[in-house]
Design a protein around this motif. Sequence first.
Motif, PDB file in Angstrom:
ATOM      1  N   PRO A  19      28.554 -40.227  21.329  1.00  0.00           N
ATOM      2  CA  PRO A  19      29.011 -40.482  19.955  1.00  0.00           C
ATOM      3  C   PRO A  19      28.142 -39.845  18.880  1.00  0.00           C
ATOM      4  N   LYS A  20      26.817 -39.853  19.053  1.00  0.00           N
ATOM      5  CA  LYS A  20      25.953 -39.280  18.028  1.00  0.00           C
ATOM      6  C   LYS A  20      26.122 -37.772  17.908  1.00  0.00           C
ATOM      7  N   ILE A  21      26.437 -37.113  19.026  1.00  0.00           N
ATOM      8  CA  ILE A  21      26.694 -35.674  18.984  1.00  0.00           C
ATOM      9  C   ILE A  21      28.017 -35.391  18.287  1.00  0.00           C
ATOM     10  N   LEU A  22      29.029 -36.200  18.596  1.00  0.00           N
ATOM     11  CA  LEU A  22      30.323 -36.029  17.947  1.00  0.00           C
ATOM     12  C   LEU A  22      30.204 -36.253  16.442  1.00  0.00           C
ATOM     13  N   GLU A  23      29.418 -37.227  16.034  1.00  0.00           N
ATOM     14  CA  GLU A  23      29.172 -37.450  14.610  1.00  0.00           C
ATOM     15  C   GLU A  23      28.601 -36.196  13.953  1.00  0.00           C
ATOM     16  N   GLN A  24      27.642 -35.572  14.623  1.00  0.00           N
ATOM     17  CA  GLN A  24      27.026 -34.377  14.055  1.00  0.00           C
ATOM     18  C   GLN A  24      28.026 -33.225  13.937  1.00  0.00           C
ATOM     19  N   ILE A  25      28.886 -33.082  14.944  1.00  0.00           N
ATOM     20  CA  ILE A  25      29.921 -32.041  14.894  1.00  0.00           C
ATOM     21  C   ILE A  25      30.830 -32.254  13.687  1.00  0.00           C
ATOM     22  N   PHE A  26      31.309 -33.484  13.510  1.00  0.00           N
ATOM     23  CA  PHE A  26      32.201 -33.783  12.388  1.00  0.00           C
ATOM     24  C   PHE A  26      31.476 -33.647  11.052  1.00  0.00           C
ATOM     25  N   SER A  27      30.189 -33.966  11.039  1.00  0.00           N
ATOM     26  CA  SER A  27      29.415 -33.852   9.807  1.00  0.00           C
ATOM     27  C   SER A  27      29.231 -32.387   9.411  1.00  0.00           C
TER      28      SER A  27
END
Length: 257
Positions: free
Chosen positions: A25-33
Amino acid sequence: MNYSPCTYQFSGVTTRVAGYSKIPPKILEQIFSIRKLAFIDRKKWDIESYQGSDYEWDEYDDLDATYIYTHQNDQVTGCVRLRPSSKPTLMSGPLSFILPAEETRAHLQHCWEATRFALSSDDFATGELTQANVDIRTAALFLSMIKFAQQQNVRTYEIVVDTMMEKILKRSGWTVDRRNIALGSKGEKIIYGTLPCTLLTYEEVLKKNAIHKATVYHQPLITCRSSDSLDKPQVIPQTLPNRNIPAKISMHTVLQL
């Protein structure tokens, strides 16, 4: 998806290939950010599905999506989203206005859509350029896309790009096969086309950018979630719109890769 996540290294740049359900989840957050900063803040795109959060994502970020991203340790520095063209995509939805006649479109059975290509511009950005005068992360993402395509029997990628991105691709050794041209929301020219995913193309990108070899790791460098949650949608711990966003309104938004 019927493949295991893997990690590549091209001239010191690490890329990771993983399906939506296997990204922490934290990696996906960074991608979307990164996408939000790139498309909403810097490019000022008018994206119908964006609803004002710190993330840019849409209904096509789901279990059918695959992501390739560059990273330094646990920090994402660039990304691109891939989807089978036989599934619902931006090309069959909001970007359908740019599609040519069906007989001139790539065969969907062996074609994937590549969209949402973005690089970070923070302290984690390398700033290093290849011999082709291309950001090293861009070249690494391109090479990883071709490697993934060869593993998955994908012959071409469908893309919609502006003229600047088309030039970057050509400079990198990956020439766009133009299929149609239209105008974007700001009156700029945008191109619908395809990218070949052959071994010859891979070697050309390596040569143009003076990248001599890739190291492949099949064990993840970044820990994925446990197997009991692999088939569940991601839950991002910040206010986001509902995952089932109706995003079928035709919108003339320029999307790079």
